[in-house]
Design an enzyme around this catalytic site. Structure first.
Site, PDB file in Angstrom:
ATOM      1  N   GLU A  60      33.857  -1.890 -22.768  1.00 30.37           N
ATOM      2  CA  GLU A  60      34.090  -0.449 -22.936  1.00 30.37           C
ATOM      3  C   GLU A  60      34.540   0.095 -21.593  1.00 30.37           C
ATOM      4  OE1 GLU A  60      31.015   2.257 -24.713  1.00 30.37           O
ATOM      5  OE2 GLU A  60      31.945   3.739 -23.387  1.00 30.37           O
TER       6      GLU A  60
ATOM      7  N   HIS B 244      34.255   4.979 -30.059  1.00 29.51           N
ATOM      8  CA  HIS B 244      33.941   5.579 -28.757  1.00 29.51           C
ATOM      9  C   HIS B 244      33.861   7.098 -28.918  1.00 29.51           C
ATOM     10  CE1 HIS B 244      34.666   7.015 -24.657  1.00 29.51           C
ATOM     11  NE2 HIS B 244      34.167   5.853 -24.262  1.00 29.51           N
TER      12      HIS B 244
ATOM     13  N   ASP C 250      31.356   0.775 -18.814  1.00 31.93           N
ATOM     14  CA  ASP C 250      31.914   2.121 -18.984  1.00 31.93           C
ATOM     15  C   ASP C 250      32.606   2.571 -17.697  1.00 31.93           C
ATOM     16  OD1 ASP C 250      32.717   4.445 -20.213  1.00 31.93           O
ATOM     17  OD2 ASP C 250      30.707   5.221 -20.614  1.00 31.93           O
TER      18      ASP C 250
END
Ligand SMILES: *[C@@H]1O[C@H](CO)[C@@H](O)[C@H](O)[C@H]1NC(C)=O
Ligand SMILES: *[C@@H]1O[C@H](CO)[C@@H](O)[C@H](O)[C@H]1NC(C)=O
Ligand SMILES: *[C@@H]1O[C@H](CO)[C@@H](O)[C@H](O)[C@H]1NC(C)=O
Ligand SMILES: *[C@@H]1O[C@H](CO)[C@@H](O)[C@H](O)[C@H]1NC(C)=O
Ligand SMILES: *[C@@H]1O[C@H](CO)[C@@H](O)[C@H](O)[C@H]1NC(C)=O
Ligand SMILES: *[C@@H]1O[C@H](CO)[C@@H](O)[C@H](O)[C@H]1NC(C)=O
Length: 354
Positions: free
Chosen positions: A32, A189, A313
């Site tokens: 991600e 997301h 992230d």
């Protein structure tokens, strides 16, 4: 001029595609991780304390410099890039959204083409039209070797942004059919809400709760529960969805959600199984931006580690924070469990050996 260069880049993607991943390596795989092109304008994301917006933007745009250097320094073998939120889901005009998705995907493919041992891609998709989304997913998976797609929650639509499209409706079945035919995962997301919702829920009293602290999970979890309760996984039992941030809080509430939903069955809710069940068969979650050891242990008990993958992230979360956390799990998980979390499950889910 454009076509020959483009075909050359395509051949590079194909030529480099034979990866040599195995379960005995020690490096991590993360999925991600945000990336951007300047055509999208500056990110609405919030920089770290001490970081400027310009630095955040530079980190989003970069692939081969500070990003790769930090991967090397932190033992990250492979990073899957995706367009930073809200990307295409923030474009209300269907034609503009479809054109930008193609632009983003082509630029991503050409940027990672010379280093597919270290970088993979998730497609960006315009979700205004499910058939067109299916075709663009097919194109990017078949021609670029993309590993799936990442969608930033609902697609805003309409001249005033007031129409929100959710992919739990039957008109999206043509998209889910393509996803399961290609056998790739779709990452759900979060996104910031359209202004109307954002103003009503947050600006009026607690604007700091916009974004990652509260708004993201509160909004995205509704869409994920929509997929479950509208029977998408009953119609597509092999569908694989990935959810970040250790499940957008849903696993903490399995008991209450399923208990309350039983009352909706006689009232016409189409779901055939229960939410807990789908999380054991169709949903994977990552640790992105949620490096909480006791929560991980709870999720391991609820779901099993074979449904949990490491992610960071970046660049919204510090890569070094992730490294300290995952390396600190040595005494918490067995060696085999830690390897599965760091890379083994990702290798299987993304089919990196195929
Ligand atoms: C596994 O991959 C690592 C690199 O990630 C490599 O050094 C090692 O030789 C590989 N092992 C096998 C058995 O292929
Ligand atoms: C790939 O291309 C970029 C941009 O030209 C360059 O910075 C990078 O070093 C290249 N990477 C490899 C592995 O060749
Ligand atoms: C969606 O796209 C397909 C393929 O381009 C087209 O045939 C169809 O009419 C579109 N549907 C809508 C509702 O616009
Ligand atoms: C998917 O892509 C492949 C390879 O480009 C192509 O042969 C196939 O026709 C595409 N599928 C659809 C439904 O368009
Ligand atoms: C719709 O949303 C876009 C992007 O979020 C914004 O730039 C635009 O001003 C909005 N339009 C209206 C009419 O609110
Ligand atoms: C969910 O369904 C499974 C069987 O498929 C059952 O074992 C479990 O008790 C159910 N959970 C709840 C909270 O209803």
């Amino acid at each position: 001029m454009f076509l020959p260069i483009f075909s050359f880049l395509l051949s590079l993607v194909v030529a480099c595609d034979a990866r040599v991943w195995n379960d005995t390596g020690v490096g991590t795989i993360v999925l991600e991780e945000a990336w951007a092109i300047s055509d999208l304008g500056p990110s609405s994301g919030v920089p770290f304390v001490g970081e400027t917006r310009a630095q955040l933007q530079a980190n989003l745009i970069d692939v081969h410099n500070q990003r790769l250097q930090q991967m090397d320094e932190n033992g990250i073998d492979f990073m899957v890039l995706s367009c930073t939120s809200s990307c295409i889901q923030g474009i209300s005009d269907p034609q503009a959204a479809a054109a930008m998705a193609i632009n983003v995907n082509n630029q991503m493919a050409s940027q990672i083409a010379n280093n597919t041992m270290r970088f993979g891609g998730f497609a960006s998709l315009s979700m205004h039209n499910a058939t067109e989304a299916a075709l663009e997913l097919n194109r990017t998976v078949r021609e670029f070797g993309f590993l799936g797609a990442l969608i930033n929650d609902y697609q805003q639509s309409g001249p005033d942004n007031m129409t929100l499209l959710y992919y739990d409706q039957p008109q999206y079945d043509v998209f889910w059919q393509m996803v399961t035919d290609l056998d790739v995962p779709i990452y759900f997301h979060p996104r910031i809400n359209i202004d109307l919702i954002s103003n009503l829920l947050y600006s009026s009293h607690a604007p700091w709760l916009k974004g990652a602290a509260q708004e993201f999970s509160a909004t995205l979890s509704t869409h994920i529960l929509g997929l479950c309760t509208n029977g998408v996984f009953d119609r597509f039992p092999n569908l694989k969805i990935i959810v970040g941030h250790l499940g957008e809080r849903i696993p903490s509430d399995f008991v209450r959600v399923d208990y309350q939903l039983q009352r909706q069955v006689p009232l016409g809710m189409p779901m055939l199984r229960n939410v807990t069940d789908y999380w054991h068969t169709n949903i994977y979650e990552t640790t992105s931006g949620n490096f909480a050891t006791e929560l991980l242990q709870f999720h391991k008990e609820q779901l099993g580690l074979d449904r949990i993958l490491y992610s960071i992230d970046y660049p919204f979360v510090d890569i070094a924070d992730g490294t300290r956390w995952i390396e600190g799990l040595t005494g918490v998980l067995t060696r085999e469990e830690l390897l599965a979390l760091k890379r083994g499950t990702a290798i299987k889910l993304l089919k990196l050996n195929d």
